[in-house]
Design a protein around this motif. Structure first.
Motif, mmCIF file in Angstrom:
data_model
loop_
_atom_site.group_PDB
_atom_site.id
_atom_site.type_symbol
_atom_site.label_atom_id
_atom_site.label_comp_id
_atom_site.label_asym_id
_atom_site.label_seq_id
_atom_site.Cartn_x
_atom_site.Cartn_y
_atom_site.Cartn_z
ATOM 1 N N TRP A 184 0.828 -1.206 0.000
ATOM 2 C CA TRP A 184 0.000 0.000 0.000
ATOM 3 C C TRP A 184 0.864 1.259 0.000
ATOM 4 O O TRP A 184 0.604 2.199 -0.757
ATOM 5 C CB TRP A 184 -0.914 -0.006 1.229
ATOM 6 C CG TRP A 184 -1.892 1.142 1.203
ATOM 7 C CD1 TRP A 184 -3.083 1.203 0.544
ATOM 8 C CD2 TRP A 184 -1.734 2.402 1.872
ATOM 9 N NE1 TRP A 184 -3.687 2.426 0.755
ATOM 10 C CE2 TRP A 184 -2.883 3.186 1.570
ATOM 11 C CE3 TRP A 184 -0.746 2.942 2.694
ATOM 12 C CZ2 TRP A 184 -3.051 4.472 2.062
ATOM 13 C CZ3 TRP A 184 -0.914 4.230 3.192
ATOM 14 C CH2 TRP A 184 -2.061 4.977 2.874
ATOM 15 N N ILE A 185 1.907 1.286 0.815
ATOM 16 C CA ILE A 185 2.771 2.468 0.918
ATOM 17 C C ILE A 185 3.475 2.752 -0.408
ATOM 18 O O ILE A 185 3.611 3.904 -0.837
ATOM 19 C CB ILE A 185 3.803 2.284 2.052
ATOM 20 C CG1 ILE A 185 3.094 2.266 3.413
ATOM 21 C CG2 ILE A 185 4.852 3.396 2.020
ATOM 22 C CD1 ILE A 185 3.984 1.849 4.563
ATOM 23 N N PHE A 186 3.929 1.686 -1.076
ATOM 24 C CA PHE A 186 4.709 1.858 -2.301
ATOM 25 C C PHE A 186 3.896 1.502 -3.548
ATOM 26 O O PHE A 186 4.467 1.127 -4.580
ATOM 27 C CB PHE A 186 5.977 0.990 -2.241
ATOM 28 C CG PHE A 186 6.926 1.381 -1.137
ATOM 29 C CD1 PHE A 186 7.776 2.465 -1.286
ATOM 30 C CD2 PHE A 186 6.941 0.676 0.060
ATOM 31 C CE1 PHE A 186 8.643 2.825 -0.271
ATOM 32 C CE2 PHE A 186 7.810 1.033 1.082
ATOM 33 C CZ PHE A 186 8.656 2.120 0.924
ATOM 34 N N ARG A 187 2.577 1.649 -3.475
ATOM 35 C CA ARG A 187 1.717 1.232 -4.589
ATOM 36 C C ARG A 187 1.964 2.026 -5.862
ATOM 37 O O ARG A 187 1.672 1.543 -6.958
ATOM 38 C CB ARG A 187 0.240 1.330 -4.182
ATOM 39 C CG ARG A 187 -0.230 2.731 -3.842
ATOM 40 C CD ARG A 187 -1.629 2.690 -3.202
ATOM 41 N NE ARG A 187 -2.149 4.027 -2.904
ATOM 42 C CZ ARG A 187 -1.812 4.731 -1.837
ATOM 43 N NH1 ARG A 187 -0.933 4.240 -0.975
ATOM 44 N NH2 ARG A 187 -2.339 5.929 -1.629
ATOM 45 N N ARG A 188 2.515 3.235 -5.749
ATOM 46 C CA ARG A 188 2.760 4.051 -6.945
ATOM 47 C C ARG A 188 4.249 4.092 -7.308
ATOM 48 O O ARG A 188 4.655 4.859 -8.178
ATOM 49 C CB ARG A 188 2.241 5.480 -6.725
ATOM 50 C CG ARG A 188 0.737 5.569 -6.581
ATOM 51 C CD ARG A 188 0.257 7.019 -6.543
ATOM 52 N NE ARG A 188 -1.178 7.117 -6.472
ATOM 53 C CZ ARG A 188 -1.885 7.118 -5.356
ATOM 54 N NH1 ARG A 188 -1.244 7.051 -4.175
ATOM 55 N NH2 ARG A 188 -3.200 7.196 -5.364
ATOM 56 N N GLY A 189 5.040 3.278 -6.644
ATOM 57 C CA GLY A 189 6.472 3.287 -6.899
ATOM 58 C C GLY A 189 6.862 2.547 -8.165
ATOM 59 O O GLY A 189 6.114 1.707 -8.679
ATOM 60 N N ASN A 190 8.039 2.879 -8.647
ATOM 61 C CA ASN A 190 8.582 2.190 -9.814
ATOM 62 C C ASN A 190 9.124 0.827 -9.378
ATOM 63 O O ASN A 190 9.994 0.757 -8.492
ATOM 64 C CB ASN A 190 9.716 3.023 -10.428
ATOM 65 C CG ASN A 190 10.307 2.379 -11.651
ATOM 66 O OD1 ASN A 190 11.009 1.386 -11.560
ATOM 67 N ND2 ASN A 190 10.033 2.957 -12.818
ATOM 68 N N PRO A 191 8.625 -0.281 -9.943
ATOM 69 C CA PRO A 191 9.029 -1.621 -9.488
ATOM 70 C C PRO A 191 10.539 -1.842 -9.523
ATOM 71 O O PRO A 191 11.100 -2.431 -8.583
ATOM 72 C CB PRO A 191 8.308 -2.560 -10.459
ATOM 73 C CG PRO A 191 7.110 -1.772 -10.906
ATOM 74 C CD PRO A 191 7.573 -0.348 -10.972
#
Length: 338
Positions: free
Chosen positions: A165-172
């Motif tokens: 949830w915290i890194f849901r918009r992060g670049n994989p």
């Protein structure tokens, strides 16, 4: 050199052999996830695990006191030394069997099962003073044995959900790189936690031997040389590596990515630190394996290879009685020498 001193040295020697097998058997606990996600190379991971075990051993006094005085109460003298010797032989034997088949069983519970089995064997021969402290086993071994995997599984899943949830918009790609660095810290914490738990158990055995042999008047004092000897042997065993079990935890249960590996290691090390502070001798194997399963289940239930997990569960159930049965046989063979 008296016969009793020879017996004390024999028990200490076999305890250190157990310590060494514990190291290469449980090396996977600290580094399997980091190696499988390529956060650490295998050799770097083993060096880190060995150093962490060495440091953690000096922080595990509470667990050592539980093993030394809360599992069995052996009689003083040669008969007590025979019980401790056979118990440790039972634990070593089960460690080697499960290592050969690549099954991550619990060295801790093998040791407890061995001590209980040897004590029961002595009681069959009416050895005076041989006592199994069942209340202590239930409170400090059985209840934590059941609770720690449930806690590890639940917290592993919750932490992985929080990370997603915290890194849901992060670049994989960037996330994987960042969590590989983070795994260096979580793997180091696992290594220290493993030392706090598993080196401490050997320290408890050495103290039992010193007490039964008449070289110490209680089982609560741990001489400084016992800390250094036990931590060194565990570190050497860890550095030698347990590749069969590393492959099982690192690849056969689930294919982990760096965020999952970080979550599993962080949860498992937290469980180890907490229980070590409380003096509860839990299984590092149970902690990390259940955390890995909890983390993997958030991906999808089928991501966990439940057939492999089932084999691990069977080994968990068998560890107590199997190590105990081997210890009874070892006691029957060694009894004439003690």
């Amino acid at each position: 050199m008296s016969a009793q001193l020879v017996a004390v040295l024999a028990v200490i020697l076999v305890a250190l052999v157990f310590d060494y097998t514990n190291g290469f058997h449980d090396a996977a606990n600290a580094i399997a996830t980091s190696v499988s996600t390529r956060a650490l190379s295998p050799r770097t991971g083993l060096i880190m695990a060995a150093l962490g075990n060495f440091v953690g051993a000096h922080l595990g006094g509470a667990v050592a006191k539980t093993v030394g005085s809360g599992i069995i109460s052996p009689p003083a003298g040669m008969s007590g030394l025979g019980i401790v010797f056979a118990g440790v032989v039972g634990a070593i034997s089960w460690n080697l069997i499960t290592w050969y088949f690549g099954i991550p069983s619990s060295s801790s519970h093998a040791l407890v099962g061995g001590l209980v089995g040897a004590s029961l064997g002595a009681m069959l021969f009416d050895v005076e003073g041989a006592t199994v402290l069942w209340a202590g086993i239930v409170e400090k071994v059985v209840i934590p044995m059941v609770a720690s995997p449930l806690v590890g599984f639940t917290l592993g899943g919750l932490m992985m959900i929080a990370i997603m949830w915290i890194f849901r918009r992060g670049n994989p790609r960037k996330l994987n790189k960042g969590f590989r660095y983070a795994q260096t810290v979580s793997a180091a914490a696992m290594s220290v936690g493993h030392g706090m738990q598993d080196a401490a158990k050997t320290m408890g055995i050495v103290v039992l031997a010193l007490y039964a042999g008449g070289y110490q008047d209680n089982t609560s004092h741990i001489p400084e040389w016992v800390f250094w000897t036990s931590s060194t042997m565990l570190a050497l065993g860890t550095y030698s590596g347990g590749w069969r079990i590393i492959r099982t935890l690192g690849r056969k249960v689930i294919d982990l990515d760096p965020p999952q590996g970080f979550a599993a290691e962080t949860v498992a090390s937290g469980v180890l630190f907490t229980t070590s502070w409380l003096g509860l001798p839990i299984s590092t194997t149970h902690s990390i394996t259940s955390a890995i399963m909890g983390v993997g289940a958030t991906k999808r239930i089928s991501a966990v290879r439940w057939s492999v997990a089932g084999n691990i569960l069977v080994a968990w159930v068998l560890t107590f009685p199997a190590a105990g049965a081997i210890a009874v046989i070892a006691y029957l063979i060694a009894r004439p020498l003690f």
